[in-house]
Design an enzyme around this catalytic site. Structure first.
Site, short mmCIF file in Angstrom:
data_model
loop_
_atom_site.label_atom_id
_atom_site.label_comp_id
_atom_site.label_asym_id
_atom_site.label_seq_id
_atom_site.Cartn_x
_atom_site.Cartn_y
_atom_site.Cartn_z
N GLY A 184 0.81 -1.22 0.00
CA GLY A 184 0.00 0.00 0.00
C GLY A 184 0.83 1.26 0.00
O GLY A 184 0.45 2.27 0.59
N ASP A 189 2.55 -1.82 -4.37
CA ASP A 189 1.14 -1.43 -4.36
C ASP A 189 0.45 -2.19 -5.48
O ASP A 189 1.11 -2.69 -6.39
CB ASP A 189 0.97 0.08 -4.55
CG ASP A 189 -0.35 0.60 -3.96
OD1 ASP A 189 -1.41 0.10 -4.39
OD2 ASP A 189 -0.33 1.47 -3.08
N ARG A 222 -1.38 -0.80 -7.59
CA ARG A 222 -1.31 0.12 -8.73
C ARG A 222 0.13 0.61 -8.89
O ARG A 222 0.90 0.58 -7.93
CB ARG A 222 -2.24 1.32 -8.52
CG ARG A 222 -3.70 0.94 -8.38
CD ARG A 222 -4.57 2.17 -8.13
NE ARG A 222 -5.95 1.80 -7.90
CZ ARG A 222 -6.46 1.45 -6.73
NH1 ARG A 222 -5.67 1.45 -5.66
NH2 ARG A 222 -7.73 1.12 -6.60
N TYR A 262 -14.87 -0.83 8.59
CA TYR A 262 -13.46 -0.51 8.75
C TYR A 262 -13.03 -0.74 10.19
O TYR A 262 -12.00 -1.37 10.45
CB TYR A 262 -13.23 0.95 8.34
CG TYR A 262 -11.80 1.44 8.51
CD1 TYR A 262 -10.77 0.92 7.73
CD2 TYR A 262 -11.49 2.43 9.43
CE1 TYR A 262 -9.47 1.38 7.87
CE2 TYR A 262 -10.19 2.90 9.58
CZ TYR A 262 -9.19 2.36 8.80
OH TYR A 262 -7.90 2.81 8.94
N LYS A 315 -10.38 -3.48 11.78
CA LYS A 315 -9.22 -3.04 12.55
C LYS A 315 -9.17 -3.73 13.92
O LYS A 315 -8.09 -4.09 14.41
CB LYS A 315 -9.22 -1.52 12.70
CG LYS A 315 -8.82 -0.79 11.42
CD LYS A 315 -7.45 -1.23 10.93
CE LYS A 315 -7.01 -0.59 9.65
NZ LYS A 315 -5.70 -1.08 9.18
#
Length: 314
Positions: free
Chosen positions: A8, A34, A36, A141, A145
């Site tokens: 990331g 990553d 991308r 989220y 976590k």
């Protein structure tokens, strides 16, 4: 840490963490990955790779090829975006973490995994939220976590993996566009203040949240991974903070530099409800005691630096 892999790396945290780690450990020591293609800045400053962190075999291959001893696992889908696609958020946030932890177990790597104040929920104490307290989040989220913290603890206890993490508060930076978090207002407000001298805020003026300037967040992450493991009691994950802000407070500080700045409030009830479920202030004394955490930037220092930097690029 000698050889580091980051997942990331193109995100808000990753892009700045790559730079700091390369400055500290050498450009070739840090592999930025990553799903991308990384930014030109990241590509030009050291080794990079396209990597789907859900693919355990691919993570293992990259880890071995780089001679990795430490993984900073940052790949995730954030709070506001996660609520629009909970299935994807769960798949990405938990699937990538499981891949990384398994590779770390097999290859004897240390792992940094960020958590968030999103682990707290409406039943958590709102003021001076303790290190150890009720965690019943109301977002996917936050759920991932909490689960991630527990899974990291499990891998440390069961397999001896050196897992560590911090609970990031809202993070403020100017180098990377907002990534879909509930605290993104505190990033965008600076950009709009410099460009347009106005901002439409999606939270109420007095919605207060713990915040931190990105250089402090990056430094906290690195400091924790450099800390003596024998000094760590909590590991996953430490409360850390630097300031507690709401839109009204930050507007007053910005006006010291841009007197014509104006703010209006167009409240997004979706993101406002998420913010209201989180702490207003948190207690980070465990991090201060166990590994010497102390932020460098306060509100005034941060605001001055961000406005000066953004003004040069407008």
């Amino acid at each position: 840490m000698k050889r580091i892999l980051i997942t990331g790396s193109g995100g808000q945290i990753g892009s700045e963490l790559v730079t700091s780690l390369r400055e500290r450990y050498g450009a070739d020591a840090v592999l930025a990955t990553d799903i991308r293609p990384p930014s030109k800045t990241v590509c030009d400053s050291g080794p990079t790779a396209i990597l789907d962190a859900q693919d355990q075999n691919a993570v293992a291959q990259a880890t071995v090829a780089h001679g990795t001893d430490t993984i900073f696992h940052l790949a995730a889908i954030l709070s506001a975006v996660g609520e629009t696609n909970p299935d994807l958020a769960y798949q990405i946030n938990m699937g990538t973490l499981r891949s990384v932890l398994e590779v770390a177990r097999l290859e004897k790597c240390s792992v940094f995994t960020p958590s968030s104040i999103a682990v707290f929920g409406p039943t958590s104490p709102k003021e001076n939220t303790p290190q150890n307290t009720v965690m019943r989040p109301t977002t996917i989220y936050g759920v991932t976590k909490v689960a991630g913290e527990l899974l990291c603890d499990y891998y440390h206890r069961k397999y001896g993996v050196d897992t560590r993490g911090v609970r990031y508060p809202g993070l403020i930076s100017y180098g990377t566009p907002p990534g879909g978090g509930t605290t993104d207002w505190a990033v965008d407000i600076f950009v709009q203040a410099v460009k347009k001298h106005s901002y439409a805020c999606f939270l109420k003026e007095d919605t207060t949240l713990p915040m931190m300037y990105m250089p402090d967040a990056v430094e906290a992450s690195i400091q924790l991974m450099e800390a003596d493991p024998d000094s760590l009691i909590h590991r996953n994950a430490f409360n850390v903070t630097a300031m507690h802000l709401n839109p009204q407070t930050l507007t007053k500080e910005i006006k010291k530099h841009i007197p014509t700045f104006q703010i209006e409030y167009k409240v997004d009830q979706h993101r406002e409800s998420i913010a209201q479920s989180w702490p207003r202030t948190i207690d980070d004394s465990a991090a201060r005691l166990e590994w010497g955490w102390s932020p460098k930037y306060d509100l005034a220092d941060m605001t001055e630096e961000i406005i000066n930097e953004l003004s040069r690029s407008v």
